[in-house]
Write an enzyme that holds these catalytic residues in place. Sequence first.
Site: not given
Ligand SMILES: [Zn+2]
Ligand SMILES: [Zn+2]
Length: 297
Positions: A66, A68, A70-71, A160, A184, A247
């Site tokens: 996805h 986000h 941070d990924h 998510h 997530d 995570h």
């Molecule tokens: Zn995440």
């Molecule tokens: Zn996420």
Amino acid sequence: MNAAADFKVTLLGTGVPTPRPDRFGPSTLVEAGEQRLLIDAGRGATIRLYQLGVPMGTLDALLLTHYHSDHTSGIPDLWLTGWLSSFYARRTAPLRVIGPVGAKALMSNLEKAYAADIKIRIEDEKLPPAGVATDVTEFNADGVVYEKSGVRVIAFEVDHGDAIKPAYGYRFEYGGRVAVISGDTRYNENVIKHAAGADLLVHEVAAAPPALMGEAYIQRIIAHHTTPREAGTVFAKTQPKLAVYTHLVLLGSESVPAPTIDDIVNETRQTYGGPLLAGEDLMSFAIGDTVAVTRHG
Ligand SMILES: [Zn+2]
Ligand SMILES: [Zn+2]
């Protein structure tokens, strides 16, 4: 090489947006036979690959769960550093990226953002233009997204949160063995469906101390993720040979300490009694008749 060493999952980053030095951003390496797939590229993914001695240019594909940040914040590093001539890089063919709808926009916008670097290095370092090209495939439903030399990858939609779509997890099949990465997600029946028969189930988790559960921002974060008790239910229903947390969303405040690893394991034990590990960066799982755990470095 025994069968177990032939199918391996390594956690490169087990963290979240928090810039902790011990838990890098979300990223997982799946090695099956001769193939190497990277799932998400969070902060520091290139550093972990370097620690493992895996040249970035040897990755067969990057799969995204996805969007986000941070990924994905490690993508420009993986993509551009992986193109250099040095031993740890050396990608000479396009970077293959597979993800839900949004992957094409992400990669084409990165190409615009880094146009100057690309132009400079082609002219100055004579790097091959093909090595900085991208080959992006998007999908918008559950199904097989990668199949090559006995490795099959199935994407499955997860939940998510209503505003965080698309969001997917992945099931990896190789040599009759199965590894599943939840991505997530909150507690989700589709994870249970696709994790059926998994040897290894790598699942996200989130927890906050009771003292903070009245805070709106804490409630919002927890509502986007899976609590340890809920994850325990997922594990109890799927019965993997090994369940692993990654995570790890461990929420605290300046005055209230975040839950510990023992806290989340104890909570998980309310609903699940089987094999369970809290993942750490550079922890590897070799999948054979059993799932063998090793730690690098
Ligand atoms: Zn995440
Ligand atoms: Zn996420």
